[in-house]
Design a protein around this motif. Structure first.
Motif, PDB file in Angstrom:
ATOM      1  N   MET A   1      16.309 -73.191 -21.391  1.00  0.00           N
ATOM      2  CA  MET A   1      16.313 -73.904 -20.124  1.00  0.00           C
ATOM      3  C   MET A   1      16.992 -75.258 -20.301  1.00  0.00           C
ATOM      4  O   MET A   1      16.836 -75.908 -21.320  1.00  0.00           O
ATOM      5  N   THR A   6      10.224 -73.634 -20.617  1.00  0.00           N
ATOM      6  CA  THR A   6      10.269 -72.200 -20.877  1.00  0.00           C
ATOM      7  C   THR A   6      10.049 -71.456 -19.571  1.00  0.00           C
ATOM      8  O   THR A   6       9.526 -72.009 -18.605  1.00  0.00           O
ATOM      9  N   SER A   7      10.451 -70.210 -19.576  1.00  0.00           N
ATOM     10  CA  SER A   7      10.315 -69.396 -18.375  1.00  0.00           C
ATOM     11  C   SER A   7       9.509 -68.153 -18.721  1.00  0.00           C
ATOM     12  O   SER A   7       9.864 -67.422 -19.638  1.00  0.00           O
ATOM     13  N   SER A   9       7.778 -64.350 -18.466  1.00  0.00           N
ATOM     14  CA  SER A   9       8.299 -63.047 -18.039  1.00  0.00           C
ATOM     15  C   SER A   9       7.988 -62.839 -16.565  1.00  0.00           C
ATOM     16  O   SER A   9       6.878 -63.125 -16.105  1.00  0.00           O
ATOM     17  N   ILE A  10       8.995 -62.367 -15.821  1.00  0.00           N
ATOM     18  CA  ILE A  10       8.715 -61.988 -14.433  1.00  0.00           C
ATOM     19  C   ILE A  10       8.894 -60.482 -14.262  1.00  0.00           C
ATOM     20  O   ILE A  10       9.215 -60.002 -13.188  1.00  0.00           O
ATOM     21  N   PHE A  40       4.692 -74.120  -9.584  1.00  0.00           N
ATOM     22  CA  PHE A  40       5.877 -73.870 -10.396  1.00  0.00           C
ATOM     23  C   PHE A  40       6.419 -75.210 -10.863  1.00  0.00           C
ATOM     24  O   PHE A  40       6.512 -76.154 -10.080  1.00  0.00           O
ATOM     25  N   SER A  43      12.802 -75.946 -13.342  1.00  0.00           N
ATOM     26  CA  SER A  43      13.851 -75.525 -12.425  1.00  0.00           C
ATOM     27  C   SER A  43      13.339 -74.591 -11.340  1.00  0.00           C
ATOM     28  O   SER A  43      13.925 -74.485 -10.271  1.00  0.00           O
ATOM     29  N   MET A  44      12.189 -73.920 -11.590  1.00  0.00           N
ATOM     30  CA  MET A  44      11.672 -73.021 -10.550  1.00  0.00           C
ATOM     31  C   MET A  44      11.173 -73.802  -9.333  1.00  0.00           C
ATOM     32  O   MET A  44      11.239 -73.313  -8.205  1.00  0.00           O
TER      33      MET A  44
END
Ligand code: HEM
Length: 73
Positions: A1, A6-7, A9-10, A40, A43-44
């Motif tokens: 990112m 961190t992102s 799992s979607i 959120f 960046s979300m």
């Protein structure tokens, strides 16, 4: 990112395990608030406030249906 975050799992299974349902995922994409009352981050948050909060309910429902489809891919 870009911001070092961190992102999660979607994948459908991961979203379901974190408590998302079709209505709550629509709500999260509209408000940035998750089913457990968190928000959120990173960046979300920008994605919601610059984009998904403006989408029609029908479109959010289509996105949520796709994201929660355990048979996708
Ligand atoms: C319309 C496009 C997008 C959809 C439908 C989407 C969907 C989601 C969903 C459902 C989550 C929640 C996962 C969870 O915490 O349970 C999430 C988190 C996240 N997404 Fe997206 N996303 C999109 C675009 C993006 C983009 C373009 C970026 C980066 C530039 C991004 C970065 C992130 C990050 C960093 C998180 C974690 C937020 C946090 O933990 O607070 N997303 N996304």
């Amino acid at each position: 990112m870009q911001d070092g975050g961190t992102s999660p799992s979607i994948a459908a299974q991961a979203l379901t395990a974190r408590g998302y349902t079709l209505p709550s995922l629509v709500q999260s994409l509209r408000t940035g608030v998750t089913p457990n009352g968190d928000v959120f981050g990173g960046s979300m948050a920008e994605v919601v406030h610059g984009s998904t909060k403006f989408l029609l309910t029908d479109h959010l429902e289509d996105m949520a249906t796709y994201l929660l489809d355990l048979n996708a891919l």
